[in-house]
Design a protein around this motif. Structure first.
Motif, PDB file in Angstrom:
ATOM      1  N   LEU A   1       2.464 -16.117  -5.541  1.00 38.83           N
ATOM      2  CA  LEU A   1       1.029 -16.387  -5.657  1.00 38.83           C
ATOM      3  C   LEU A   1       0.460 -15.967  -7.015  1.00 38.83           C
ATOM      4  N   GLY A   2       1.258 -15.301  -7.832  1.00 35.84           N
ATOM      5  CA  GLY A   2       0.793 -14.864  -9.140  1.00 35.84           C
ATOM      6  C   GLY A   2      -0.073 -13.619  -9.091  1.00 35.84           C
ATOM      7  N   ILE A   3       0.090 -12.820  -8.050  1.00 41.05           N
ATOM      8  CA  ILE A   3      -0.719 -11.613  -7.892  1.00 41.05           C
ATOM      9  C   ILE A   3      -0.042 -10.459  -8.632  1.00 41.05           C
ATOM     10  N   ASN A   4      -0.787  -9.835  -9.510  1.00 41.92           N
ATOM     11  CA  ASN A   4      -0.259  -8.763 -10.352  1.00 41.92           C
ATOM     12  C   ASN A   4      -0.347  -7.429  -9.608  1.00 41.92           C
ATOM     13  N   THR A   5       0.602  -7.206  -8.718  1.00 44.45           N
ATOM     14  CA  THR A   5       0.570  -6.020  -7.869  1.00 44.45           C
ATOM     15  C   THR A   5       0.753  -4.732  -8.663  1.00 44.45           C
ATOM     16  N   ILE A   6       1.483  -4.784  -9.753  1.00 44.49           N
ATOM     17  CA  ILE A   6       1.729  -3.562 -10.522  1.00 44.49           C
ATOM     18  C   ILE A   6       0.459  -3.101 -11.226  1.00 44.49           C
ATOM     19  N   SER A   7      -0.427  -4.014 -11.601  1.00 42.11           N
ATOM     20  CA  SER A   7      -1.681  -3.577 -12.222  1.00 42.11           C
ATOM     21  C   SER A   7      -2.534  -2.826 -11.198  1.00 42.11           C
ATOM     22  N   TYR A   8      -2.432  -3.219  -9.935  1.00 44.06           N
ATOM     23  CA  TYR A   8      -3.145  -2.504  -8.885  1.00 44.06           C
ATOM     24  C   TYR A   8      -2.586  -1.085  -8.735  1.00 44.06           C
ATOM     25  N   MET A   9      -1.287  -0.939  -8.879  1.00 43.65           N
ATOM     26  CA  MET A   9      -0.675   0.390  -8.793  1.00 43.65           C
ATOM     27  C   MET A   9      -1.210   1.296  -9.900  1.00 43.65           C
ATOM     28  N   HIS A  10      -1.551   0.712 -11.032  1.00 39.58           N
ATOM     29  CA  HIS A  10      -2.161   1.495 -12.110  1.00 39.58           C
ATOM     30  C   HIS A  10      -3.462   2.128 -11.611  1.00 39.58           C
ATOM     31  N   LEU A  11      -4.255   1.360 -10.876  1.00 39.85           N
ATOM     32  CA  LEU A  11      -5.491   1.898 -10.299  1.00 39.85           C
ATOM     33  C   LEU A  11      -5.192   2.989  -9.264  1.00 39.85           C
ATOM     34  N   VAL A  12      -4.165   2.771  -8.478  1.00 38.09           N
ATOM     35  CA  VAL A  12      -3.784   3.749  -7.455  1.00 38.09           C
ATOM     36  C   VAL A  12      -3.476   5.096  -8.106  1.00 38.09           C
ATOM     37  N   PHE A  13      -2.706   5.081  -9.188  1.00 37.83           N
ATOM     38  CA  PHE A  13      -2.316   6.337  -9.821  1.00 37.83           C
ATOM     39  C   PHE A  13      -3.462   7.003 -10.560  1.00 37.83           C
ATOM     40  N   LYS A  14      -4.532   6.264 -10.842  1.00 38.78           N
ATOM     41  CA  LYS A  14      -5.707   6.854 -11.481  1.00 38.78           C
ATOM     42  C   LYS A  14      -6.777   7.242 -10.466  1.00 38.78           C
ATOM     43  N   HIS A  15      -6.656   6.783  -9.244  1.00 37.67           N
ATOM     44  CA  HIS A  15      -7.705   6.948  -8.237  1.00 37.67           C
ATOM     45  C   HIS A  15      -7.865   8.423  -7.848  1.00 37.67           C
ATOM     46  N   SER A  16      -9.103   8.899  -7.911  1.00 38.73           N
ATOM     47  CA  SER A  16      -9.361  10.311  -7.614  1.00 38.73           C
ATOM     48  C   SER A  16      -9.229  10.633  -6.126  1.00 38.73           C
ATOM     49  N   LYS A  17      -9.331   9.648  -5.264  1.00 31.89           N
ATOM     50  CA  LYS A  17      -9.249   9.890  -3.811  1.00 31.89           C
ATOM     51  C   LYS A  17      -7.812   9.899  -3.295  1.00 31.89           C
ATOM     52  N   ILE A  18      -6.870   9.515  -4.135  1.00 28.06           N
ATOM     53  CA  ILE A  18      -5.458   9.578  -3.752  1.00 28.06           C
ATOM     54  C   ILE A  18      -4.922  10.907  -4.266  1.00 28.06           C
ATOM     55  N   SER A  19      -4.397  11.689  -3.356  1.00 30.84           N
ATOM     56  CA  SER A  19      -4.015  13.063  -3.699  1.00 30.84           C
ATOM     57  C   SER A  19      -2.866  13.101  -4.702  1.00 30.84           C
ATOM     58  N   ASP A  20      -2.825  14.193  -5.439  1.00 34.62           N
ATOM     59  CA  ASP A  20      -1.714  14.406  -6.372  1.00 34.62           C
ATOM     60  C   ASP A  20      -0.393  14.446  -5.613  1.00 34.62           C
ATOM     61  N   GLY A  21      -0.430  14.971  -4.379  1.00 33.07           N
ATOM     62  CA  GLY A  21       0.782  15.005  -3.558  1.00 33.07           C
ATOM     63  C   GLY A  21       1.281  13.612  -3.219  1.00 33.07           C
ATOM     64  N   ASP A  22       0.363  12.700  -2.897  1.00 32.99           N
ATOM     65  CA  ASP A  22       0.754  11.316  -2.612  1.00 32.99           C
ATOM     66  C   ASP A  22       1.304  10.630  -3.854  1.00 32.99           C
TER      67      ASP A  22
END
Length: 154
Positions: free
Chosen positions: A42-63
């Protein structure tokens, strides 16, 4: 270093011997394509979304650390079985490895997390960088929520 945490190096050891250096970016990109090939079609850039995940303040450092460790463990398992890093395996070898890893407690959780984030990228609002041109919604014949967000809320 566009992807920050995703481009940080992971040193891979077999006991005391260094056998490779990889990044979460390289492994997760191939892994996402292996687990949910429709996203790439589908041409969805899933890895760019992972960039947001690793910067997201609500996702714990442990996760975040668990995801990085999952990449390390996946590559170590690849080396144990095939003497190569995950991204250097054939598609068939990667499939066999994922069948084995999915039966471990860490592997089941790691693959679940990667798949969850991949589906979020495919089905979330395009403002978050994954669901390009609403491709995931169109695939499912789904009308996204209205009104669409005007800014990223993370």
């Amino acid at each position: 270093m566009q992807y920050g945490f995703l481009s940080s190096s992971i040193f891979l050891f077999d006991g005391c011997n260094l056998f490779g250096i990889t990044t979460p970016y390289a492994t997760i990109k191939v892994l996402q394509n292996d687990l949910v090939p429709q996203a790439k079609i589908l041409g969805i850039n899933t890895i760019s979304y992972m960039h947001l995940v690793f910067k997201h303040s609500k996702i714990s450092d442990g996760d975040k650390k668990f995801l990085k460790n999952g990449v390390k463990w996946l590559n170590e398992e690849a080396y144990k079985l095939y003497k190569r890093e995950y991204v250097k395996l054939t598609k068939h070898q990667r499939e066999k490895l994922l069948e084995i890893v999915a039966k471990t407690s860490w592997g089941e959780s790691f693959l679940y997390d990667i798949m969850s984030y991949t589906f979020e990228a495919m089905l979330g609002d395009p403002i978050y960088g994954g669901n390009n041109k609403e491709a995931g919604w169109k695939w499912l014949k789904f009308q996204g929520g209205l009104p669409h967000p005007k800014k990223v809320y993370i």
